[in-house]
Design a protein around this motif. Structure first.
Motif, PDB file in Angstrom:
ATOM      1  N   SER A 151       0.815  -1.210   0.000  1.00  0.00           N
ATOM      2  CA  SER A 151       0.000   0.000   0.000  1.00  0.00           C
ATOM      3  C   SER A 151       0.851   1.263   0.000  1.00  0.00           C
ATOM      4  CB  SER A 151      -0.926  -0.001   1.221  1.00  0.00           C
ATOM      5  OG  SER A 151      -1.740  -1.146   1.217  1.00  0.00           O
ATOM      6  N   GLY A 152       2.147   1.096  -0.163  1.00  0.00           N
ATOM      7  CA  GLY A 152       3.044   2.239  -0.169  1.00  0.00           C
ATOM      8  C   GLY A 152       4.489   1.780  -0.208  1.00  0.00           C
ATOM      9  N   LEU A 153       5.392   2.746  -0.084  1.00  0.00           N
ATOM     10  CA  LEU A 153       6.811   2.477  -0.265  1.00  0.00           C
ATOM     11  C   LEU A 153       7.361   1.477   0.740  1.00  0.00           C
ATOM     12  CD1 LEU A 153       9.557   3.022  -1.560  1.00  0.00           C
ATOM     13  CD2 LEU A 153       9.790   5.023  -0.060  1.00  0.00           C
ATOM     14  N   TYR A 154       7.047   1.639   2.005  1.00  0.00           N
ATOM     15  CA  TYR A 154       7.674   0.779   3.016  1.00  0.00           C
ATOM     16  C   TYR A 154       7.258  -0.680   2.852  1.00  0.00           C
ATOM     17  CZ  TYR A 154       9.470   4.831   5.588  1.00  0.00           C
ATOM     18  OH  TYR A 154      10.143   5.960   5.967  1.00  0.00           O
ATOM     19  N   GLU A 155       5.973  -0.925   2.607  1.00  0.00           N
ATOM     20  CA  GLU A 155       5.544  -2.306   2.380  1.00  0.00           C
ATOM     21  C   GLU A 155       6.172  -2.866   1.107  1.00  0.00           C
ATOM     22  OE1 GLU A 155       1.310  -2.678   2.373  1.00  0.00           O
ATOM     23  OE2 GLU A 155       1.142  -2.624   4.544  1.00  0.00           O
ATOM     24  N   ALA A 156       6.269  -2.035   0.079  1.00  0.00           N
ATOM     25  CA  ALA A 156       6.896  -2.495  -1.165  1.00  0.00           C
ATOM     26  C   ALA A 156       8.353  -2.880  -0.921  1.00  0.00           C
ATOM     27  CB  ALA A 156       6.797  -1.406  -2.233  1.00  0.00           C
ATOM     28  N   ARG A 157       9.055  -2.078  -0.163  1.00  0.00           N
ATOM     29  CA  ARG A 157      10.442  -2.403   0.173  1.00  0.00           C
ATOM     30  C   ARG A 157      10.544  -3.712   0.943  1.00  0.00           C
ATOM     31  NH1 ARG A 157      14.225   1.969   2.904  1.00  0.00           N
ATOM     32  NH2 ARG A 157      15.448   0.059   2.976  1.00  0.00           N
ATOM     33  N   LEU A 158       9.616  -3.900   1.876  1.00  0.00           N
ATOM     34  CA  LEU A 158       9.637  -5.117   2.684  1.00  0.00           C
ATOM     35  C   LEU A 158       9.463  -6.349   1.796  1.00  0.00           C
ATOM     36  CD1 LEU A 158       9.794  -6.061   5.670  1.00  0.00           C
ATOM     37  CD2 LEU A 158       7.294  -6.108   5.666  1.00  0.00           C
ATOM     38  N   GLY A 159       8.514  -6.298   0.883  1.00  0.00           N
ATOM     39  CA  GLY A 159       8.319  -7.419  -0.026  1.00  0.00           C
ATOM     40  C   GLY A 159       9.512  -7.641  -0.922  1.00  0.00           C
ATOM     41  N   PHE A 160      10.090  -6.567  -1.418  1.00  0.00           N
ATOM     42  CA  PHE A 160      11.254  -6.646  -2.305  1.00  0.00           C
ATOM     43  C   PHE A 160      12.459  -7.240  -1.584  1.00  0.00           C
ATOM     44  CE2 PHE A 160      15.119  -4.670  -4.071  1.00  0.00           C
ATOM     45  CZ  PHE A 160      15.028  -5.093  -5.395  1.00  0.00           C
ATOM     46  N   GLU A 161      12.664  -6.823  -0.341  1.00  0.00           N
ATOM     47  CA  GLU A 161      13.846  -7.242   0.405  1.00  0.00           C
ATOM     48  C   GLU A 161      13.722  -8.624   1.026  1.00  0.00           C
ATOM     49  OE1 GLU A 161      15.012  -2.654   1.775  1.00  0.00           O
ATOM     50  OE2 GLU A 161      14.415  -4.130   3.275  1.00  0.00           O
ATOM     51  N   GLU A 162      12.507  -9.017   1.410  1.00  0.00           N
ATOM     52  CA  GLU A 162      12.361 -10.220   2.230  1.00  0.00           C
ATOM     53  C   GLU A 162      11.696 -11.412   1.535  1.00  0.00           C
ATOM     54  OE1 GLU A 162      13.773 -10.415   5.088  1.00  0.00           O
ATOM     55  OE2 GLU A 162      14.288  -8.309   5.347  1.00  0.00           O
ATOM     56  N   MET A 163      11.014 -11.191   0.416  1.00  0.00           N
ATOM     57  CA  MET A 163      10.294 -12.289  -0.219  1.00  0.00           C
ATOM     58  C   MET A 163      11.121 -13.003  -1.288  1.00  0.00           C
ATOM     59  SD  MET A 163       7.357 -13.922  -0.027  1.00  0.00           S
ATOM     60  CE  MET A 163       5.855 -13.064   0.385  1.00  0.00           C
ATOM     61  N   GLY A 164      12.353 -12.563  -1.486  1.00  0.00           N
ATOM     62  CA  GLY A 164      13.163 -13.206  -2.503  1.00  0.00           C
ATOM     63  C   GLY A 164      12.763 -12.739  -3.886  1.00  0.00           C
TER      64      GLY A 164
END
Length: 388
Positions: A68-81
């Motif tokens: 829903s925004g930058l921080y969640e997008a970063r989290l998915g990018f960094e942690e989901m492989g």
């Protein structure tokens, strides 16, 4: 599900969230079967569940994350492989968009105006980004207005009358999200509206996103309606179909453990817990929502009328309305007794707060091997550093 709590209810310092890996995998297996049977792609909606320590597990079953925004997008990018990263926001900041185009695979815009504003930035990105527009079909069966994106005056999505063919130049997909904790018969009725209203635009698209709110892993879910909903858009328009469930990933897979601090009476029996509705389970106040409670591993129901063994459960904050509800228990409550609130992995952890200086609950993972693993513990420093 309920037998699981025997393994950890007395092993943690309360309040604490415990996510059960075995129950999580059970949900993920159901979602995996949907992907394999229908060809649809399924994303984790992080707004409901962002426990990234289990993202490596989730990545084995799902196609990626939505944000829903930058921080969640970063989290998915960094942690989901190496999985897809999708993002949608009612409006984007220019500084955020400059970062989103470096990490996202899909960007959904709320209006054609937002798309025009950022089109050049997207096209100049080194990533191949597929862009979409969120539509508002004007149809939803959500009873609580707080969660209904189709109420009059809604800011979420572009209605048909505000959409023109020239607005879709460069757009590859349409996105709608109109559901909340609902079964697939609601989806089937909804897509009839989407098909009728927006069908002329779908022939030129590559994908359609059904959004979230699908209770796919709930017992008794009508899978046949989901399957034919997906099939309709695949066969009629040749589209890739995306689903963005949040709750379905961790539905009934998490618990909030709490301890009775005090028993008092004021016209009825009142139990004060070390868990707060306002801080640790805010959906109880917003929805309202009444979670199932376990006392000695037996279900204790929420009740409307007082009777024997009914207690009003309240939190330890100074907020007068910090009340979880009235529950009928199997036997008399005692100070120091442990209670388990069920279905507390979704939304509770992402929404919790430190009002009144309440400590955030620790987070544990009960592994499929039966190990109780501490994931994160919070302290005074976590409260203080959120302030100035």
């Amino acid at each position: 599900m309920y037998e699981v709590t025997k393994n950890f209810i007395h092993k943690v310092k309360t309040p604490a969230y415990v996510v059960d890996e075995g129950l999580l995998i059970k949900n993920l297996e159901i979602l995996k079967s949907v992907r394999e049977k229908t060809g649809a792609k399924i994303l984790l909606a992080q707004k409901a569940f962002s426990m990234y320590s289990v993202y490596p597990l989730i990545s084995q079953y799902l196609d990626g994350t939505t944000a829903s925004g930058l921080y969640e997008a970063r989290l998915g990018f960094e942690e989901m492989g190496n999985r897809e990263v999708h993002v949608y926001s009612p409006a984007y900041r220019e500084s955020d968009m400059a970062k989103l185009v470096k990490i996202c695979d899909h960007i959904v815009f709320n209006t054609p105006k937002q798309w025009r504003k950022y089109k050049d930035k997207v096209l100049q990105s080194e990533r191949k980004i597929s862009c979409g527009i969120r539509i508002n079909p004007g149809y939803a069966e959500v009873e609580t207005d707080l969660y209904n994106p189709c109420i009059p005056g809604s800011r979420l999505g572009t209605p048909l009358e505000s959409l023109k063919s020239e607005d879709l130049d460069g757009i590859e997909g349409l996105h709608f999200h109109t559901m909340c904790e609902q079964d697939a018969d609601v989806l089937w009725r909804t897509i009839q509206v989407v098909d009728e209203k927006f069908g002329p635009y779908l022939h030129n698209m590559k994908w359609i996103n059904f959004g979230g709110g699908h209770h796919i892993t709930r017992e008794g879910y009508q899978m046949d309606y989901l399957e034919k909903s997906i099939q309709l858009f695949q066969e009629k328009y040749g589209l890739t179909v995306y689903l963005e469930p949040g709750e379905a990933i961790a539905l009934n897979a998490g618990f909030l453990l709490s301890e009775v601090l005090e028993i008092m009476e004021n016209g009825k029996k009142i139990a004060i817990l070390d868990s707060s509705a306002a801080c640790h389970m805010p959906d109880v106040l917003e929805m309202p929502y009444y979670p199932v409670i376990l006392q000695d591993n037996k279900i204790c129901p929420h009740v409307e009328e007082g009777e024997e063994l009914v207690y009003r459960l309240g939190g330890p904050t100074c907020l007068a309305g910090d009340v979880i509800g009235d529950y009928r228990f199997n036997h008399k409550l005692e100070e120091g007794q442990r209670l388990a609130f069920c279905d507390m992995a979704i939304y509770s952890m992402v929404k919790n707060n430190t009002f009144n200086g309440m400590p955030l609950p620790a987070i544990y993972l009960h592994t499929k091997e039966g190990e109780l693993k501490m994931i994160r513990e919070f302290h005074y420093k976590d409260f203080k550093e959120r302030l100035s």
